[in-house]
Design a protein around this motif. Structure first.
Motif, PDB file in Angstrom:
ATOM      1  N   ASN A 271      39.288  38.218  84.791  1.00 42.88           N
ATOM      2  CA  ASN A 271      40.162  37.185  84.264  1.00 42.88           C
ATOM      3  C   ASN A 271      40.038  35.906  85.079  1.00 42.88           C
ATOM      4  O   ASN A 271      39.892  35.946  86.298  1.00 42.88           O
ATOM      5  N   THR A 272      40.104  34.767  84.397  1.00 46.00           N
ATOM      6  CA  THR A 272      40.083  33.464  85.066  1.00 46.00           C
ATOM      7  C   THR A 272      41.320  32.653  84.726  1.00 46.00           C
ATOM      8  O   THR A 272      41.329  31.445  84.837  1.00 46.00           O
ATOM      9  N   ASP A 273      42.364  33.333  84.271  1.00 44.59           N
ATOM     10  CA  ASP A 273      43.634  32.721  83.889  1.00 44.59           C
ATOM     11  C   ASP A 273      43.522  31.919  82.602  1.00 44.59           C
ATOM     12  O   ASP A 273      44.340  31.050  82.323  1.00 44.59           O
ATOM     13  N   ALA A 274      42.480  32.170  81.810  1.00 38.24           N
ATOM     14  CA  ALA A 274      42.367  31.545  80.497  1.00 38.24           C
ATOM     15  C   ALA A 274      43.324  32.241  79.529  1.00 38.24           C
ATOM     16  O   ALA A 274      43.746  33.371  79.750  1.00 38.24           O
ATOM     17  N   LEU A 275      43.670  31.569  78.448  1.00 36.61           N
ATOM     18  CA  LEU A 275      44.673  32.064  77.517  1.00 36.61           C
ATOM     19  C   LEU A 275      44.012  32.511  76.214  1.00 36.61           C
ATOM     20  O   LEU A 275      43.508  31.682  75.457  1.00 36.61           O
ATOM     21  N   PRO A 276      43.985  33.806  75.925  1.00 38.12           N
ATOM     22  CA  PRO A 276      43.320  34.288  74.710  1.00 38.12           C
ATOM     23  C   PRO A 276      44.029  33.821  73.449  1.00 38.12           C
ATOM     24  O   PRO A 276      45.249  33.686  73.418  1.00 38.12           O
ATOM     25  N   LYS A 277      43.259  33.576  72.415  1.00 40.15           N
ATOM     26  CA  LYS A 277      43.802  33.091  71.151  1.00 40.15           C
ATOM     27  C   LYS A 277      43.584  34.068  70.002  1.00 40.15           C
ATOM     28  O   LYS A 277      44.310  34.040  69.020  1.00 40.15           O
ATOM     29  N   SER A 278      42.526  34.892  70.079  1.00 40.27           N
ATOM     30  CA  SER A 278      42.128  35.744  68.968  1.00 40.27           C
ATOM     31  C   SER A 278      42.875  37.072  69.004  1.00 40.27           C
ATOM     32  O   SER A 278      42.863  37.774  70.012  1.00 40.27           O
ATOM     33  N   THR A 279      43.527  37.407  67.901  1.00 39.16           N
ATOM     34  CA  THR A 279      44.239  38.677  67.786  1.00 39.16           C
ATOM     35  C   THR A 279      43.295  39.754  67.261  1.00 39.16           C
ATOM     36  O   THR A 279      42.598  39.527  66.262  1.00 39.16           O
ATOM     37  N   PRO A 280      43.227  40.920  67.892  1.00 41.56           N
ATOM     38  CA  PRO A 280      42.348  41.985  67.390  1.00 41.56           C
ATOM     39  C   PRO A 280      42.752  42.437  65.982  1.00 41.56           C
ATOM     40  O   PRO A 280      43.913  42.314  65.580  1.00 41.56           O
ATOM     41  N   ALA A 281      41.786  42.958  65.254  1.00 40.64           N
ATOM     42  CA  ALA A 281      42.047  43.569  63.951  1.00 40.64           C
ATOM     43  C   ALA A 281      41.694  45.042  64.042  1.00 40.64           C
ATOM     44  O   ALA A 281      40.764  45.436  64.749  1.00 40.64           O
ATOM     45  N   ILE A 282      42.421  45.862  63.334  1.00 40.88           N
ATOM     46  CA  ILE A 282      42.158  47.296  63.337  1.00 40.88           C
ATOM     47  C   ILE A 282      42.126  47.789  61.900  1.00 40.88           C
ATOM     48  O   ILE A 282      42.930  47.358  61.063  1.00 40.88           O
ATOM     49  N   GLY A 283      41.161  48.665  61.590  1.00 40.85           N
ATOM     50  CA  GLY A 283      41.068  49.171  60.233  1.00 40.85           C
ATOM     51  C   GLY A 283      40.050  50.283  60.128  1.00 40.85           C
ATOM     52  O   GLY A 283      39.350  50.619  61.090  1.00 40.85           O
ATOM     53  N   SER A 284      39.963  50.868  58.937  1.00 40.75           N
ATOM     54  CA  SER A 284      39.052  51.973  58.685  1.00 40.75           C
ATOM     55  C   SER A 284      37.749  51.455  58.106  1.00 40.75           C
ATOM     56  O   SER A 284      37.749  50.577  57.243  1.00 40.75           O
ATOM     57  N   ILE A 285      36.627  51.995  58.601  1.00 42.98           N
ATOM     58  CA  ILE A 285      35.316  51.646  58.078  1.00 42.98           C
ATOM     59  C   ILE A 285      34.577  52.911  57.697  1.00 42.98           C
ATOM     60  O   ILE A 285      34.937  54.005  58.134  1.00 42.98           O
ATOM     61  N   ASP A 286      33.555  52.762  56.871  1.00 43.27           N
ATOM     62  CA  ASP A 286      32.694  53.870  56.509  1.00 43.27           C
ATOM     63  C   ASP A 286      31.408  53.758  57.289  1.00 43.27           C
ATOM     64  O   ASP A 286      30.685  52.770  57.172  1.00 43.27           O
ATOM     65  N   SER A 287      31.113  54.755  58.108  1.00 39.23           N
ATOM     66  CA  SER A 287      29.889  54.766  58.899  1.00 39.23           C
ATOM     67  C   SER A 287      29.129  56.050  58.606  1.00 39.23           C
ATOM     68  O   SER A 287      29.565  57.132  58.986  1.00 39.23           O
ATOM     69  N   ALA A 288      28.012  55.921  57.882  1.00 41.15           N
ATOM     70  CA  ALA A 288      27.187  57.073  57.503  1.00 41.15           C
ATOM     71  C   ALA A 288      28.014  58.126  56.771  1.00 41.15           C
ATOM     72  O   ALA A 288      27.871  59.327  56.997  1.00 41.15           O
ATOM     73  N   GLY A 289      28.923  57.658  55.894  1.00 41.93           N
ATOM     74  CA  GLY A 289      29.742  58.564  55.110  1.00 41.93           C
ATOM     75  C   GLY A 289      30.955  59.106  55.820  1.00 41.93           C
ATOM     76  O   GLY A 289      31.693  59.915  55.251  1.00 41.93           O
ATOM     77  N   ILE A 290      31.180  58.693  57.060  1.00 41.21           N
ATOM     78  CA  ILE A 290      32.329  59.155  57.842  1.00 41.21           C
ATOM     79  C   ILE A 290      33.305  58.000  58.033  1.00 41.21           C
ATOM     80  O   ILE A 290      32.916  56.908  58.451  1.00 41.21           O
ATOM     81  N   SER A 291      34.578  58.235  57.737  1.00 42.93           N
ATOM     82  CA  SER A 291      35.604  57.205  57.907  1.00 42.93           C
ATOM     83  C   SER A 291      36.057  57.153  59.363  1.00 42.93           C
ATOM     84  O   SER A 291      36.374  58.189  59.959  1.00 42.93           O
ATOM     85  N   LYS A 292      36.081  55.960  59.927  1.00 47.90           N
ATOM     86  CA  LYS A 292      36.490  55.775  61.318  1.00 47.90           C
ATOM     87  C   LYS A 292      37.479  54.624  61.422  1.00 47.90           C
ATOM     88  O   LYS A 292      37.372  53.637  60.694  1.00 47.90           O
ATOM     89  N   ARG A 293      38.418  54.755  62.363  1.00 53.24           N
ATOM     90  CA  ARG A 293      39.334  53.659  62.680  1.00 53.24           C
ATOM     91  C   ARG A 293      38.739  52.878  63.855  1.00 53.24           C
ATOM     92  O   ARG A 293      38.467  53.451  64.919  1.00 53.24           O
ATOM     93  N   ILE A 294      38.538  51.568  63.678  1.00 53.20           N
ATOM     94  CA  ILE A 294      37.880  50.749  64.679  1.00 53.20           C
ATOM     95  C   ILE A 294      38.706  49.490  64.947  1.00 53.20           C
ATOM     96  O   ILE A 294      39.329  48.923  64.041  1.00 53.20           O
ATOM     97  N   ILE A 295      38.696  49.039  66.206  1.00 53.26           N
ATOM     98  CA  ILE A 295      39.339  47.786  66.613  1.00 53.26           C
ATOM     99  C   ILE A 295      38.256  46.720  66.734  1.00 53.26           C
ATOM    100  O   ILE A 295      37.229  46.942  67.373  1.00 53.26           O
ATOM    101  N   PHE A 296      38.489  45.546  66.149  1.00 46.73           N
ATOM    102  CA  PHE A 296      37.537  44.438  66.213  1.00 46.73           C
ATOM    103  C   PHE A 296      38.182  43.288  66.979  1.00 46.73           C
ATOM    104  O   PHE A 296      39.312  42.895  66.705  1.00 46.73           O
TER     105      PHE A 296
END
Length: 321
Positions: A135-160
């Protein structure tokens, strides 16, 4: 106008309201003042709920039917019980600005400058931390997104998660890296997920559509300035603003049909010389030919006998929708 309320005389309202139980929850706070998060009757604007805590920053709150979670300007992440108006837990040491925490079934997820941390929603104890640097004391602006994706036919919950450290990450719910990419500029836009595609704007003036399973670029669109605006995906289009003063509408997902194994579509030849043949037993209403920057170059009704004349297009690479 239906009503307006100033519940906290010396404070301002910078964070986004949350609406639950016919109540509008909003936070009043000053630079160095104690904050009140107030619940207002949705019909009258009269106060019916109040949680008095420490200063809250520009970030919004996250909430479900039982709990609020929000970061505050004195480097704390707090959770409050909606029914009792009592703080459930707090975690200290998290410098933040406009990065909103995200609630999942078991975790409250918060992105700092150099880390993404998951807190147990019941206790506030840290479950895991995904580190990307100091950390350099900078202030984050981007809020993570979370959702389900299909990866090779398997559903996964992923944070972006897009970061100030010029990187974008896909993280599993146990804090492990799924994939990550390095860019030339930081992210202040929050990502959006739809149909296995992640959309996010970058300070390099570009809106990116990334394959949610691999991180590869599906398309990118360059604007005239940095993109701080977070994308909104609706009815096959992605909408966003740019610091060039313009609002853009671009065809959103051009690869969803490829990721959906319920549909069988064959197109040939490849490369196309003059005529594209579309062979499918599925019913469809239109065909769109889309450039690598997301621009619609051809939009036509279902072609007769599945034959589409592409003589008007220049030689190049295109997407079919």
């Amino acid at each position: 106008m239906v009503w307006k309320t100033k519940a906290y005389t010396s404070g301002t309202v910078k964070s986004s309201p949350v609406v639950l139980y016919n109540t509008v929850f909003a936070t009043w706070g000053g630079m160095w003042e104690v904050t009140n998060t107030v619940g207002l009757d949705i019909n009258t604007g009269l106060e019916k709920w109040r949680f008095r805590a420490s200063r809250v920053n520009e970030s919004g709150m996250s909430a479900d039917s039982v709990q609020f979670v929000f970061p505050s300007g004195d480097n704390m992440l707090s959770a409050a019980d909606i029914a009792t108006e009592i703080r459930q837990w707090k975690a200290t040491g998290f410098h933040n600005d406009a990065c909103m925490p995200i609630i999942d079934d078991n975790y409250a997820l918060y992105g700092g400058e150099g880390y993404l941390t998951a807190f147990n929603r019941k206790t506030g104890v840290g479950a895991w931390t995904y580190n990307i640097g100091a950390n350099t004391d900078a202030l984050p602006k981007s809020t993570p997104a979370i959702g389900s994706i299909d990866s090779a036919g398997i559903s996964k919950r992923i944070i972006f998660w897009g970061t100030l450290k010029k990187s974008f990450h896909a993280v599993t719910l146990n804090g492990k890296k799924s994939w990550s990419r390095t860019f030339t500029q930081p992210f202040k836009s929050s990502p959006a997920l739809a149909n296995n595609v992640v959309y996010v704007g970058c300070d390099d003036s570009t809106m990116y559509a990334l394959d949610a399973a691999t991180g590869s670029t599906i398309w990118s669109h360059k604007t005239g300035s940095a993109i701080y605006s977070s994308p909104w995906v609706e009815n096959g289009f992605v909408y966003f603003g740019s610091d060039d003063g313009k609002v853009y509408a671009i065809v959103a997902d051009t690869l969803a049909a490829i990721n959906n194994t319920k549909f069988s579509v064959e197109t040939y030849p490849n490369p196309v010389v003059n005529t594209l043949t579309i062979n499918t037993n599925e019913d469809y209403e239109y065909v769109r030919i889309i450039s690598s920057t997301g621009q619609i170059l051809l939009n036509t009704n279902k072609p007769e006998n599945g034959k589409l004349n592409l003589n008007s297009l220049k030689q190049g690479n295109y997407f079919i929708e």
